[in-house]
Scaffold this motif. Structure first.
Motif, PDB file in Angstrom:
ATOM      1  N   LEU A   1       2.938  -6.133 -21.525  1.00 33.28           N
ATOM      2  CA  LEU A   1       3.712  -6.523 -20.123  1.00 33.28           C
ATOM      3  C   LEU A   1       4.510  -5.350 -19.891  1.00 33.28           C
ATOM      4  CD1 LEU A   1       4.431 -10.211 -20.639  1.00 33.28           C
ATOM      5  CD2 LEU A   1       2.749  -8.950 -18.935  1.00 33.28           C
ATOM      6  N   GLY A   2       5.286  -4.636 -20.853  1.00 34.48           N
ATOM      7  CA  GLY A   2       5.878  -3.441 -20.653  1.00 34.48           C
ATOM      8  C   GLY A   2       5.225  -2.141 -20.310  1.00 34.48           C
ATOM      9  N   ALA A   3       3.763  -2.282 -20.195  1.00 36.05           N
ATOM     10  CA  ALA A   3       3.124  -0.994 -20.236  1.00 36.05           C
ATOM     11  C   ALA A   3       2.719  -1.456 -18.415  1.00 36.05           C
ATOM     12  CB  ALA A   3       1.771  -1.153 -20.603  1.00 36.05           C
ATOM     13  N   PHE A   4       2.589  -2.555 -18.146  1.00 36.24           N
ATOM     14  CA  PHE A   4       2.376  -2.879 -16.665  1.00 36.24           C
ATOM     15  C   PHE A   4       3.712  -2.609 -15.867  1.00 36.24           C
ATOM     16  CE2 PHE A   4       3.000  -5.782 -13.411  1.00 36.24           C
ATOM     17  CZ  PHE A   4       2.016  -5.581 -12.355  1.00 36.24           C
ATOM     18  N   GLY A   5       4.794  -2.958 -16.375  1.00 36.14           N
ATOM     19  CA  GLY A   5       6.017  -2.666 -15.741  1.00 36.14           C
ATOM     20  C   GLY A   5       6.324  -1.137 -15.852  1.00 36.14           C
ATOM     21  N   GLY A   6       5.879  -0.326 -16.810  1.00 36.28           N
ATOM     22  CA  GLY A   6       6.138   1.231 -16.881  1.00 36.28           C
ATOM     23  C   GLY A   6       5.336   1.766 -15.880  1.00 36.28           C
ATOM     24  N   GLY A   7       3.859   1.346 -15.578  1.00 35.50           N
ATOM     25  CA  GLY A   7       3.341   1.931 -14.811  1.00 35.50           C
ATOM     26  C   GLY A   7       3.934   1.806 -13.262  1.00 35.50           C
ATOM     27  N   SER A   8       4.181   0.754 -13.067  1.00 35.01           N
ATOM     28  CA  SER A   8       4.935   0.226 -11.471  1.00 35.01           C
ATOM     29  C   SER A   8       6.327   1.192 -11.520  1.00 35.01           C
ATOM     30  CB  SER A   8       5.352  -1.172 -11.499  1.00 35.01           C
ATOM     31  OG  SER A   8       5.910  -1.470 -10.314  1.00 35.01           O
ATOM     32  N   MET A   9       7.123   1.351 -12.709  1.00 37.36           N
ATOM     33  CA  MET A   9       8.286   2.216 -12.554  1.00 37.36           C
ATOM     34  C   MET A   9       7.974   3.429 -12.050  1.00 37.36           C
ATOM     35  SD  MET A   9      10.507   0.161 -15.628  1.00 37.36           S
ATOM     36  CE  MET A   9      11.753   1.415 -15.444  1.00 37.36           C
ATOM     37  N   LEU A  10       6.907   4.172 -12.788  1.00 35.60           N
ATOM     38  CA  LEU A  10       6.821   5.704 -12.628  1.00 35.60           C
ATOM     39  C   LEU A  10       6.489   5.668 -11.022  1.00 35.60           C
ATOM     40  CD1 LEU A  10       6.095   8.112 -13.812  1.00 35.60           C
ATOM     41  CD2 LEU A  10       3.788   7.635 -14.501  1.00 35.60           C
ATOM     42  N   ILE A  11       5.544   5.062 -10.606  1.00 33.68           N
ATOM     43  CA  ILE A  11       4.987   5.318  -9.405  1.00 33.68           C
ATOM     44  C   ILE A  11       6.288   5.043  -8.468  1.00 33.68           C
ATOM     45  CG2 ILE A  11       3.491   4.412  -7.401  1.00 33.68           C
ATOM     46  CD1 ILE A  11       2.030   6.202  -9.652  1.00 33.68           C
ATOM     47  N   ALA A  12       7.116   3.920  -8.630  1.00 27.27           N
ATOM     48  CA  ALA A  12       8.219   3.943  -7.809  1.00 27.27           C
ATOM     49  C   ALA A  12       9.051   5.065  -7.673  1.00 27.27           C
ATOM     50  CB  ALA A  12       9.276   2.558  -8.297  1.00 27.27           C
ATOM     51  N   LEU A  13       9.240   5.913  -8.673  1.00 21.66           N
ATOM     52  CA  LEU A  13      10.068   7.017  -8.778  1.00 21.66           C
ATOM     53  C   LEU A  13       9.194   8.194  -7.764  1.00 21.66           C
ATOM     54  CD1 LEU A  13      10.963   7.351 -12.498  1.00 21.66           C
ATOM     55  CD2 LEU A  13      12.517   6.866 -10.929  1.00 21.66           C
ATOM     56  N   LEU A  14       7.905   8.046  -8.127  1.00 21.87           N
ATOM     57  CA  LEU A  14       7.150   9.325  -7.465  1.00 21.87           C
ATOM     58  C   LEU A  14       6.768   9.042  -5.811  1.00 21.87           C
ATOM     59  CD1 LEU A  14       4.712  10.188 -10.384  1.00 21.87           C
ATOM     60  CD2 LEU A  14       6.792  11.366  -9.817  1.00 21.87           C
ATOM     61  N   LEU A  15       6.949   7.686  -5.503  1.00 23.14           N
ATOM     62  CA  LEU A  15       6.482   7.266  -4.149  1.00 23.14           C
ATOM     63  C   LEU A  15       7.135   8.075  -2.975  1.00 23.14           C
ATOM     64  CD1 LEU A  15       5.567   3.532  -3.953  1.00 23.14           C
ATOM     65  CD2 LEU A  15       3.994   5.608  -3.278  1.00 23.14           C
ATOM     66  N   PRO A  16       8.662   8.347  -3.016  1.00 23.06           N
ATOM     67  CA  PRO A  16       9.266   8.955  -1.840  1.00 23.06           C
ATOM     68  C   PRO A  16       8.536  10.107  -1.631  1.00 23.06           C
ATOM     69  CG  PRO A  16      10.813   8.072  -3.164  1.00 23.06           C
ATOM     70  CD  PRO A  16       9.573   7.758  -4.129  1.00 23.06           C
ATOM     71  N   ARG A  17       8.131  11.141  -2.613  1.00 25.45           N
ATOM     72  CA  ARG A  17       7.695  12.417  -2.407  1.00 25.45           C
ATOM     73  C   ARG A  17       6.235  12.198  -2.161  1.00 25.45           C
ATOM     74  NH1 ARG A  17       8.792  16.724  -7.223  1.00 25.45           N
ATOM     75  NH2 ARG A  17      10.838  16.109  -6.362  1.00 25.45           N
ATOM     76  N   LEU A  18       5.452  11.282  -2.690  1.00 28.96           N
ATOM     77  CA  LEU A  18       3.896  11.170  -2.404  1.00 28.96           C
ATOM     78  C   LEU A  18       3.811  10.494  -0.875  1.00 28.96           C
ATOM     79  CD1 LEU A  18       1.237  10.873  -3.403  1.00 28.96           C
ATOM     80  CD2 LEU A  18       1.595   8.531  -4.074  1.00 28.96           C
ATOM     81  N   LEU A  19       4.654   9.772  -0.278  1.00 30.01           N
ATOM     82  CA  LEU A  19       4.735   9.417   1.043  1.00 30.01           C
ATOM     83  C   LEU A  19       5.005  10.398   1.825  1.00 30.01           C
ATOM     84  CD1 LEU A  19       5.933   5.781   0.598  1.00 30.01           C
ATOM     85  CD2 LEU A  19       3.556   6.443   1.186  1.00 30.01           C
ATOM     86  N   THR A  20       5.486  11.578   1.689  1.00 25.78           N
ATOM     87  CA  THR A  20       5.693  12.545   2.632  1.00 25.78           C
ATOM     88  C   THR A  20       4.539  13.536   2.636  1.00 25.78           C
ATOM     89  OG1 THR A  20       6.504  14.381   0.735  1.00 25.78           O
ATOM     90  CG2 THR A  20       8.284  12.906   1.893  1.00 25.78           C
ATOM     91  N   ARG A  21       3.599  13.345   1.916  1.00 25.65           N
ATOM     92  CA  ARG A  21       2.168  13.935   1.829  1.00 25.65           C
ATOM     93  C   ARG A  21       1.144  13.205   2.330  1.00 25.65           C
ATOM     94  NH1 ARG A  21       3.278  17.111  -3.952  1.00 25.65           N
ATOM     95  NH2 ARG A  21       5.236  18.184  -3.397  1.00 25.65           N
TER      96      ARG A  21
END
Length: 425
Positions: free
Chosen positions: A276-296
């Motif tokens: 379950l931590g792996a699921f949460g970890g994947g979500s957290m990683l993308i949450a960190l990267l999304l602001p930059r990703l959504l500019t592109r």
């Protein structure tokens, strides 16, 4: 047997990305206080999740699963049916007073839970608690885009909120475990009460914009207004299909992880937590990267890619199977990818709702509609995941739910693709 998974590194790099991408939005005093209110309330809610399971066992013994399942069903029903009603009843009212009042209702309800002696009392209090949450959460979510009109800042706020949910899912059980070494489980409900009181006090410290005086409408028209606005918009109908795409594989993770780990792989309770931590970890990683990703990339591309990741990863694991020695690492990798897709598909939804609103006064109704419709998808997905895993095999359940998720992605793509005459959001 599953080996213990190693600890993941890169904390310093993650912290650097977090500082550069999201922390600067906390310079806004009003948003900073509301975000703190969200974190405090989430912590209290997490303590309730643990305490409720223990209370169910204390009252019902071996039938605790039935009690807890019924309580969670009541929660979902309140979310689906009461959030549009709450939005209608509070339309035009002072938003700060509404949020504070609902927080205090939640606090008072949580404080009653340690004194229950019958199962029906648990059901009644859970209904009141979740009814208040069904009014609070959409109203709270609709306030943030008004406070942060700049899209870049609002995107950072959405990612920060997603991160707060993911961290809470990991931190609250650990905090509850630490507290249970000092107090009985009843005291956790007091912690929940304090969390909601803290949230109310933080909301009181900010001045929230007043909604314009609403048009005179019947209660039925106000209740259904958000759903009508939502379903009249092709982009939001695409979001509805994406809710299905997220709920189906997501329910497989949340409902059947324990079955896959313990029954199929012979793992331990710690392995369940790691999965379950792996699921949460994947979500957290993308949450960190999304602001930059959504500019592109635009919202449509990112959200559809997230849904496709969830469905594709589930189908690959279902076809490959969980045979040793690769079953355990394959499950961890798949759950991480599904968590990443979950964050990609859901986090930008607030941007889509804001763009689809005709005016700020539409936001509470639209957010309430999204809250109700998304939880309706989970209300179907949860029992379906449990039934398929019980009557068939877990791999069959994973394949079926992932296929339904893929169908949701295709449907969402068709809704959005048909709007070629208008700029893609």
């Amino acid at each position: 047997m599953i080996p213990d998974a190693p600890r993941s590194g890169g904390a310093s790099a993650t912290g650097k990305v977090l500082r550069k991408s999201m922390i600067d939005v906390l310079r806004h005093r009003a948003y900073r206080h509301l975000f703190a209110a969200q974190v405090v309330a989430l912590t209290g809610t997490g303590l309730t999740t643990v305490a409720l399971g223990l209370l169910a066992y204390d009252l019902a013994g071996d039938r605790a699963g039935i009690v807890l399942g019924t309580a969670l069903t009541i929660k979902m029903l309140a979310y689906v049916f009461l959030s549009p009603v709450a939005a209608a009843l509070t339309e035009g009212l002072d938003r700060r007073k509404v949020l504070v009042s609902l927080d205090l209702v939640r606090a008072a309800t949580a404080l009653c839970l340690p004194f229950v002696t019958e199962v029906w009392q648990v059901y009644s209090l859970i209904f009141v608690l979740q009814a208040a949450s069904a009014g609070f959460t959409p109203a709270f979510q609709a306030t943030i885009p008004v406070l942060l009109p700049e899209e870049d800042e609002y995107t950072k706020a959405l990612s920060l909120s997603r991160l707060a949910y993911d961290i809470e899912s990991l931190a609250s059980p650990a905090l509850a475990a630490a507290l249970l070494g000092l107090v009985t489980f009843d005291a956790l409900f007091v912690g929940t009460c304090l969390g909601f009181v803290g949230s109310a006090l933080l909301v009181l410290t900010v001045a929230l914009p007043r909604d314009p005086t609403p048009e005179r409408r019947s209660i039925w028209a106000r209740t259904t207004r958000g759903l009508r606005l939502y379903l009249d918009d092709r982009n939001l109908r695409g979001l509805m299909a994406l809710n299905v795409a997220v709920a189906m594989p997501g329910a497989m993770v949340l409902v059947n992880t324990v079955l896959l780990v313990k029954a199929e792989l012979g793992g331990s309770d710690r392995n369940v937590a790691l999965a379950l931590g792996a699921f949460g970890g994947g979500s957290m990683l993308i949450a960190l990267l999304l602001p930059r990703l959504l500019t592109r990339r635009n919202d449509r591309t990112v959200m559809l890619a997230g849904g496709a990741l969830m469905a594709g990863a589930g189908l690959v694991l279902a076809l490959a199977g969980l045979s040793p020695p690769w079953g355990w690492p394959a499950l961890l990798a798949t759950w991480t990818v599904i968590g990443a897709g979950y964050s990609m598909a859901l986090t930008p939804s607030g941007r889509l709702l804001r763009r689809s609103s005709g005016s700020p006064s539409d936001l509470p109704a639209l957010f309430a509609a999204q809250f109700a419709l998304s939880h309706a998808c989970w209300l179907v997905a949860y029992p379906l995941a449990g039934w398929l895993a019980t009557t068939a095999a877990p791999e069959t359940a994973l394949a079926a739910l992932s296929f339904l998720g893929a169908c949701g992605v295709v449907s969402a793509d068709r809704f959005w693709t048909d709007r070629k005459r208008r700029p893609d959001p």
